[in-house]
Design an enzyme around this catalytic site. Structure first.
Site, PDB file in Angstrom:
ATOM      1  CD  GLU A   1     -32.006  -2.037  17.192  1.00 33.90           C
ATOM      2  OE1 GLU A   1     -33.091  -2.371  16.740  1.00 33.90           O
ATOM      3  OE2 GLU A   1     -31.058  -2.506  16.259  1.00 33.90           O
TER       4      GLU A   1
ATOM      5  CB  SER B   1       3.403 -42.632  55.910  1.00 34.07           C
ATOM      6  OG  SER B   1       4.137 -43.782  55.937  1.00 34.07           O
TER       7      SER B   1
END
Length: 774
Positions: free
Chosen positions: A91, A466
């Protein structure tokens, strides 16, 4: 003269461009940088960027991000030198020598515009930072001038390392990814400080157009060329060696995001976390505030839980039969080429054993079916589809798309062996809680989060069947009963004073077995035994104990409470069962350890919430009874696990809900299976058959990694006495069922067993125990 001018036009043009740009930049820089009213650079470090919230597991590994912009703030020390070199080479190769404006780059860009040639961007790293922080992205002369002037101000105030760090945290890198920290996680699944040269070059090379020309996953050829060009540039600029260059060239691009997949891990858990954060802290802080959320989730445990539930639901669904034929998508009927069409599910497919994937039916024979899966050709033997109870020639037609499990892979010959699958209609949930702390280690709220976001582990209220019985049995132990108390398993009716209705409980097997000890009544899950116990202690006491165990759902003091007729969440039941391995201490489950803000200040912290709800002696006896359920009763599928395991099955009326809740010394694990809209799973689909195998599959994997060979310690206030398990009397040489039973002081039997007692017991001389298998 004219010929000379034409011959050197380009040189003159470049020189003029350079001179004009330099003079303009210097002139405007000197005059306007301090111009009143122009934005002044104060403290960039005080500018708060939008930062994503990150959720971590119990090992501080990131598992989920919540963000508008995905950004992980990194320090200069976290940015590897190789990435800094890559960024500068890509860059702004004059970054460390210019004072805000890269004039060489600017001249190159201007000349490119004049010559109508692409010469690269002209903005320095500092200019790009200024644009990202203060300006709009569209190109205008005014914006460009402001960008240059702001860059000069930034350079005056900050060092190069500070500027580069700001830049690394600000740049856009595709999708919703901002900053190199988030990019490293998204593209490579690692922290930025751990990336290598090839990965650093890849991040740097996509900056100009990460969503378009250099989109890593959509334009891999363009991206690879640009990455390799940048590597060459780094070599020529002496930023890397020849050997580093050679090795980096050989590295392939990532084929998909590190978190890609049809579903990520722990979707239900992280969604529950998101809802909590949103409700407590609001959208703005959740999506922009950079929170760090440290949870209780264990990644490995979660994976085992998800695998166990999915396999269990698939197995149950197959027992319900083949139903996919009318729903199969057919390529030919959709006017698509069945021999060439690529299914979306095949994108980035890497076939592995046990993977479930869509395939296209190509040929159908008597003994096998030929299937196309991406670049592979698979064969499904008829034997793997026996569960459909249909002839395979009637299952499919050419061009059908069906689900298959990959059994074996021959990568060289591109061949697969397959088994037939179908997407389950039935759903379920599993919740894993640490006994000591209450931390939720795994939570799976359904078969597929993308299919349904409803979290059945915490949101669904279902009849417990149960699995509710241990609460009633606990109350009985503290109201004069013992594991050896004889209770009659025979028909009886009861006028429920609360409902005014006559209630007649029945056993799941629809038979009666006469006198049973309380232990055998629980092991065999005899409904009549539990109903008689509740009748003796009263339904009001049953509700009282349920509340002690932390059940907050709406329970009524009806006799049907004995059989789990009221609806309770899986989370409530799992928390209740922690009482038994914890010697009477109930732990509230929680899923967040702490939350830190953007500045790493702790804004929330949670700790174990433990409460003694029953006596430790009572809890141990119930623990011992529930171990008996596993060793000798309806929980028998878990009996071979290499750890002391207790648990209880549960099946609601008409088999609409199947449960198993079990525990080891370390964990309590709850499993629920059923349909969202209540309907029968099938007459035989009890808690023992439908839910317990999920628990077993999970615990097998857990115990193979974290073995638990110890036993539960017997409290000093519990007496272990040898009795006959069937009669409940003290043991004699004539007894057939010697058993060491646990008693509270004063509740132990005083009479010895004898032949008369043996004769009273149903099937006393039969060698095999029976159970309801519910």
């Amino acid at each position: 003269m004219k010929q000379f001018f034409l011959r050197h036009f380009k040189v003159i043009l470049l020189g003029s461009s350079f001179l004009i740009t330099s003079l303009l930049g210097i002139f405007l820089g000197l005059i306007l940088v301090y111009q009143k009213g122009f934005p002044q650079i104060k403290n960039l470090e005080d500018i708060k960027p939008v930062v994503m919230t990150t959720v971590y597991d119990d090992q501080n590994v990131a598992i989920k991000d919540f963000a508008i912009e995905k950004r992980v703030i990194v320090k200069n020390s976290d940015i590897p030198v190789i990435l800094k070199k890559a960024l500068v080479c890509a860059e702004d190769n004059q970054f460390y020598t210019h004072w805000g404006i890269n004039f060489r780059g600017l001249v190159r860009a201007v000349s490119g515009v004049l010559l109508r040639k692409k010469q690269g961007g002209g903005s320095s790293i500092t200019q790009q930072l200024a644009r990202g922080l203060f300006l709009t992205p569209e190109f205008t002369v005014s914006r460009k001038l402001k960008e240059m002037l702001l860059a000069i101000q930034i350079e005056k105030k900050y060092t190069k390392d500070q500027i580069l760090t700001f830049y690394c945290n600000k740049i856009f890198l595709g999708g919703s990814i901002y900053g190199v920290g988030a990019a490293a996680r998204h593209y490579f699944g690692k922290t930025v400080k751990d990336i290598n040269l090839a990965e650093a070059a890849l991040i740097a090379c996509i900056i100009p157009n990460p969503n378009g020309l250099y989109a890593i996953f959509r334009r891999p050829e363009n991206t690879l060329k640009r990455r390799n060009y940048l590597l060459l540039k780094m070599l020529l600029m002496h930023a890397i060696s020849q050997e580093e260059y050679r090795q980096a060239l050989a590295v392939k691009l990532p084929e998909k995001p590190s978190d890609a997949g049809s579903e990520s891990l722990a979707d239900y858990f992280t969604e529950d976390t998101r809802k909590y954060l949103e409700n407590k802290y609001g959208d703005n802080l959740l999506y922009k505030g950079g929170l760090k959320v440290f949870t209780t989730l264990n990644n490995e445990t979660q994976r085992w839980a998800e695998e166990a539930l999915k396999e269990g639901l698939r197995a149950l669904d197959k027992r319900r039969g083949w139903r996919s034929r009318p729903r199969l998508f057919n390529l030919v009927e959709s006017k698509l080429d069945a021999t060439r069409y690529q299914l979306p599910a095949w994108e980035n497919l890497k076939p592995e054993p046990n993977q479930i994937v869509e395939g296209v039916i190509m040929e159908i024979g008597r003994a096998k079916v030929s299937v196309r899966i991406g670049a592979y050709r698979g064969e499904m033997a008829a034997a793997t589809a026996e569960w459909t109870k249909k002839n395979i020639q009637r299952l499919f037609k050419f061009g059908d798309v069906a689900l298959f499990r990959i059994l074996t892979v021959d990568a060289v010959k591109k061949r697969l062996e397959l088994g037939l699958e179908q997407e389950p209609e039935v759903d379920g949930a599993i919740l894993v809680v640490d006994n000591k702390s209450g931390e939720i280690k795994a939570m799976v709220g359904g078969y597929a989060f993308q299919k349904s976001k409803f979290n059945r582990a915490i949101q669904a209220l279902r009849q417990t069947g149960s699995t509710f019985k241990p609460i009633i049995y606990t109350a009985a132990l503290e109201h004069g009963f013992s594991p050896a108390t004889i209770i009659q398993d025979e028909p009886f009716s009861y006028l429920d004073e609360w409902t005014g209705e006559l209630w007649e409980p029945k056993n799941h097997t629809e038979d009666y077995r006469g006198p049973l000890t309380m232990r055998r009544g629980l092991e065999q899950s005899r409904n009549v035994i539990t109903a008689r116990i509740l009748q003796a202690i009263t339904p009001a006491v049953g509700v009282e104990y349920a509340k002690k165990f932390g059940i907050s759902s709406d329970l009524k003091p009806y006799m049907s409470l004995a059989l789990g007729a009221f609806e309770v969440s899986l989370k409530e039941m799992v928390e209740a069962f922690t009482v038994f391995p914890n010697y009477g201490v109930r732990v509230n489950s929680y899923f967040i350890r702490s939350i830190n803000d953007l500045n790493n200040n702790i804004i929330e912290e949670n700790f174990p919430d433990r409460k003694q709800v029953i006596e430790k002696e009572t809890a141990f006896i119930m623990n011992y009874l529930l171990q008996g359920v596993v060793k000798s009763g309806t929980g028998w599928r878990a009996r071979d696990l290499p750890a002391p395991i207790g648990g209880k099955t549960g099946t609601a009326n008409d088999s609409t809900d199947a449960w198993f809740i079990g525990f080891s010394p370390t964990l309590t694990v709850g499993v629920w299976v059923g349909f969202d809209q209540k309907k029968s799973l099938g007459k035989q689909e009890t808690g023992s058959l439908a839910a317990a195998p999920v628990f077993v599959a999970f615990m097998e994997k857990y115990l193979s990694k974290y073995p638990e060979s110890g036993k539960f310690r017997i409290p000093s206030g519990v007496y272990m006495i040898n009795i006959d398990k069937y009669t409940g009397k003290l043991l004699t040489p004539d007894c057939l069922y010697p058993f060491s039973e646990a008693f509270l002081p004063g509740s132990e039997p005083l009479d010895f067993c004898n032949d008369e007692e043996h004769q009273k017991i149903y099937n006393y001389f039969k060698t095999e125990e029976e159970s309801d298998d519910d």
